[in-house]
Design an enzyme around this catalytic site. Structure first.
Site, mmCIF file in Angstrom:
data_model
loop_
_atom_site.group_PDB
_atom_site.id
_atom_site.type_symbol
_atom_site.label_atom_id
_atom_site.label_comp_id
_atom_site.label_asym_id
_atom_site.label_seq_id
_atom_site.Cartn_x
_atom_site.Cartn_y
_atom_site.Cartn_z
ATOM 1 N N ASP A 101 57.326 36.794 12.055
ATOM 2 C CA ASP A 101 58.769 36.856 12.311
ATOM 3 C C ASP A 101 59.486 35.699 11.616
ATOM 4 O O ASP A 101 58.849 34.801 11.047
ATOM 5 C CB ASP A 101 59.052 36.847 13.827
ATOM 6 C CG ASP A 101 58.215 35.835 14.596
ATOM 7 O OD1 ASP A 101 57.689 34.886 13.964
ATOM 8 O OD2 ASP A 101 58.085 35.972 15.818
ATOM 9 N N ASN A 142 58.174 35.463 28.704
ATOM 10 C CA ASN A 142 58.724 36.755 29.138
ATOM 11 C C ASN A 142 57.882 37.925 28.617
ATOM 12 O O ASN A 142 58.299 39.074 28.708
ATOM 13 C CB ASN A 142 60.187 36.904 28.685
ATOM 14 C CG ASN A 142 60.328 36.905 27.166
ATOM 15 O OD1 ASN A 142 59.341 36.794 26.440
ATOM 16 N ND2 ASN A 142 61.555 37.019 26.687
ATOM 17 N N HIS A 179 56.945 38.378 25.458
ATOM 18 C CA HIS A 179 57.153 38.802 24.065
ATOM 19 C C HIS A 179 55.940 38.463 23.207
ATOM 20 O O HIS A 179 55.233 37.481 23.469
ATOM 21 C CB HIS A 179 58.457 38.227 23.474
ATOM 22 C CG HIS A 179 58.454 36.780 23.144
ATOM 23 N ND1 HIS A 179 59.583 35.996 23.179
ATOM 24 C CD2 HIS A 179 57.466 35.938 22.739
ATOM 25 C CE1 HIS A 179 59.291 34.768 22.817
ATOM 26 N NE2 HIS A 179 58.018 34.707 22.539
ATOM 27 N N GLU A 192 61.087 41.281 22.205
ATOM 28 C CA GLU A 192 61.479 40.894 23.553
ATOM 29 C C GLU A 192 61.274 42.077 24.503
ATOM 30 O O GLU A 192 61.129 43.215 24.061
ATOM 31 C CB GLU A 192 62.952 40.455 23.552
ATOM 32 C CG GLU A 192 63.269 39.312 22.588
ATOM 33 C CD GLU A 192 62.716 37.951 23.041
ATOM 34 O OE1 GLU A 192 61.829 37.904 23.918
ATOM 35 O OE2 GLU A 192 63.168 36.929 22.480
HETATM 36 P P1 PGA Z 1 54.258 29.035 22.141
HETATM 37 O O1 PGA Z 1 55.090 30.326 21.818
HETATM 38 O O2 PGA Z 1 52.933 29.232 21.526
HETATM 39 O O3 PGA Z 1 55.012 27.915 21.506
HETATM 40 O O4 PGA Z 1 54.198 28.931 23.643
HETATM 41 C C1 PGA Z 1 54.515 31.576 22.022
HETATM 42 C C2 PGA Z 1 55.526 32.641 21.745
HETATM 43 O O5 PGA Z 1 56.710 32.455 22.071
HETATM 44 O O6 PGA Z 1 55.137 33.678 21.200
#
Ligand code: PGA
Length: 253
Positions: free
Chosen positions: A63, A132, A134, A139
């Protein structure tokens, strides 16, 4: 699904890097799907220790933010350059990130999806998971068969990512993300999860219903999934038929 539970984040990196190294040894021009965020950093650190020739390895990022100026240090193009391409010695010409600065980001998303397919698809997709649920920037509410597209970031995601910016107001509101359907086309999914704050969402993703409400639950639809979690993140997982939980006392290289 195979689940490795290791003591800490460094352990997750070592185990996941071992899996990637094995793939690259058998296919020196393997296509890696690379993720940003904090969870995969120990993976890249540990993979660098393997000192493999990665000059033929190709990579597609999951992304990118829409609207950051070119060269912005928190754009994923820059994060991937620093944390992945330079650290691992990849050929920058073989590393792709969605064009978040394109005049037409919708077209850029379509082209990116097509480029992954044209490149033969992703051999191993590294994934983190957000609080959440994702994966990439899919999302809650994302269609299970969604393709690479422009999306609006959830407020919770912008809050979580504010740590990389001066303030939450500086976090972009939109992104280009590979879709859930795009991600599911990778031949192997390798999720890396650390910390007690991810325990609830990891259990929801792996043990709960498959639903757009928890995008990470699509892992249950894929035939070749490896999850590497530290003990804190694995705390709420229950053993389920078809899942193999393997406790690894010492990280394996
Ligand atoms: P993080 O992010 O590894 O920094 O916790 C994970 C994500 O948001 O996919």
């Amino acid at each position: 699904m195979e689940i490795f539970v290791v003591p800490d984040a460094a352990g997750t990196g070592a185990v996941a890097a071992g899996i990637l190294a094995a793939v690259i040894r058998s296919k020196p021009d393997a296509v890696l799907g690379v993720a940003t965020g904090s969870s995969p950093i120990p993976v890249y650190e540990a993979l660098a220790e393997h000192r493999l020739d990665l000059s033929r390895v190709r990579a597609f990022a999951l992304d990118e933010y829409v609207g950051l100026p070119a060269g912005h240090p928190q754009s994923y193009a820059e994060v991937v350059r620093r944390e992945v391409t330079e650290r691992l010695g990849l050929d920058p010409a073989l590393v792709s990130v969605p064009a978040g600065g394109a005049d037409d980001p919708h077209r850029a998303a379509d082209l990116y999806d097509a480029a992954i397919r044209a490149g033969g698809g992703v051999d191993v997709q590294i994934l983190g998971i957000g609080h959440n649920g994702h994966i990439a920037f899919n999302e809650p509410g994302s269609e299970l068969d969604s393709r690479t597209r422009v999306e609006v970031l959830a407020e919770r995601t912008r809050q979580a990512n504010a740590r990389y910016f001066r303030s939450v107001g500086d976090v972009p509101t939109k992104c280009i993300t590979q879709g859930l359907g795009t991600i599911l086309e990778a031949r192997q999914l390798l999720m890396v999860v650390n910390g007690a704050d991810k325990a609830e969402v990891l259990a929801a993703a792996l043990n709960g219903p498959v639903s757009p409400g928890c995008p990470g639950s699509v892992l249950q639809l894929h035939p070749h999934v490896t999850v590497v979690a530290d003990e804190a993140a694995a705390m709420q997982l229950d053993g389920r038929e078809g899942q193999v939980a393997v406790r690894v006392a010492a990280p394996c290289a």
